[in-house]
Design an enzyme around this catalytic site. Structure first.
Site: not given
Ligand SMILES: Cc1cc2nc3c(=O)[nH]c(=O)nc-3n(C[C@H](O)[C@H](O)[C@H](O)COP(=O)(O)O)c2cc1C
Length: 307
Positions: A134, A76-77
């Site tokens: 993304c 989740g970055l």
């Protein structure tokens, strides 16, 4: 023996790598974490974790699941945000011989451009890698990299915002990898890297629920290598800009497959988790292969399998 490769021949600054072995975003921290394990200055380049405008906490746990010959991740970055990268990390990188490339990711085209603008002219940053895998928040959540037009829009906006060399990193989660590659090359990408992770789900049968907190994740490791080599082969045949191969590379043999398929450089990712010296071993293995086969310049091997 000549191992150096130029990844941004059309860019004013250029992106000259001493050799074609890089590390993949999200699998090699900031580079500093690996400094005590081997001489990371010997690598061709280091790509840092995906960086967003604001710091991010990432997804709910669990974020990683082992799969046959691979790993499914949904981090989740999680990252410290671009301001902290510029303030705390870039000054360290400025003293390094190995170029560091900052991987960026946004939720809108404007966010990507803003990130590129902030990184422009910062010492210690050799280039930008644009993760277009993304979701596009303004377009219902489809990945920017799923379609040629949205991929090109991000590329053009980033190129306009920076003088740094720009590599665009393709997602395999598209039905048209060649169309996307041509679109980003047409929009000015200096190089193209691929692949990011294909989507997958692991079910925890004891709970009758998906195992990852995020439900789905991205698959990496040896399981994806033939898919990645195929996509590199296709893309390298369709664009004129340098291509960087990524996906399941753990040995020099793996890296050479990508190079012979048409990649000018490669990135080592998941292999770093089980063998932190993997990138160095890949480099030394390529050197040994070249010595054994009497290859004087790595360019002799780039695309060698293409006939
Ligand atoms: C834990 C983990 C985190 C990752 N984070 C990022 C990221 O922040 N940005 C990005 O572009 N790719 C990210 N990736 C994808 C890798 O850079 C690479 O494209 C992918 O894992 C395929 O290569 P590999 O099979 O050698 O790992 C991540 C991969 C893993 C396993």
């Amino acid at each position: 023996m000549k191992l150096s490769v130029q990844l941004a021949p059309k860019n004013e600054k250029g992106l000259l790598l001493a050799n074609p072995v890089m590390t993949a975003s999200g699998t090699f921290g900031w580079g500093t974490e690996y400094e005590h394990l081997f001489d990371i200055q010997r690598l061709g380049a280091i790509v840092c974790k995906g960086t967003t405008l604001k710091p991010r906490e990432g997804n709910l746990q669990p974020r990683l699941a082992e799969t046959p010959c691979g790993v499914l991740n949904a981090i989740g970055l999680q990252n410290i945000g671009v301001e902290a990268v510029i303030r705390d990390k870039a000054p360290v990188w400025a003293g390094w011989r190995v170029p560091v490339i900052v991987n960026i990711v946004g939720e809108t085209v404007e966010e990507y451009a803003e990130l590129a603008r902030k990184l422009d002219g910062v010492g210690g940053i050799g280039g930008i890698e644009v993760n277009i895998g993304c979701p596009n928040i303004k377009a219902g959540g489809a990945e920017f990299g799923a379609k040629p037009d949205s991929a090109a829009a991000v590329t053009a906006a980033v190129k306009k915002a920076t003088t740094l060399p720009v590599t665009v990193k393709l997602t395999p989660n598209t039905g048209d990898i060649v169309g996307v590659a041509k679109a980003v090359a047409g929009a000015g990408a200096d190089a193209i890297s691929l692949i990011n992770t294909p989507k997958g789900i692991v079910i925890d049968i004891s709970k009758r629920r998906p195992l990852l907190g995020n439900v789905s994740g991205g698959l990496s490791g040896p399981a994806i290598k033939p898919i990645a080599v195929f996509m590199v082969y296709e893309v390298a045949g369709a664009v004129k800009v340098p291509v960087v191969g990524i996906g399941g590379i753990a040995t020099a043999g793996d890296a050479l497959e990508f190079i012979m398929a048409g990649a000018s450089a490669v990135q080592v990712g998941t292999a770093n988790f089980t063998n932190p010296k993997a990138p160095l071993e890949v480099l030394e293995g390529i050197e040994a292969f070249m010595a054994k086969e009497g290859v004087k310049d790595i360019s002799e091997l780039i695309g060698a399998a293409r006939g």
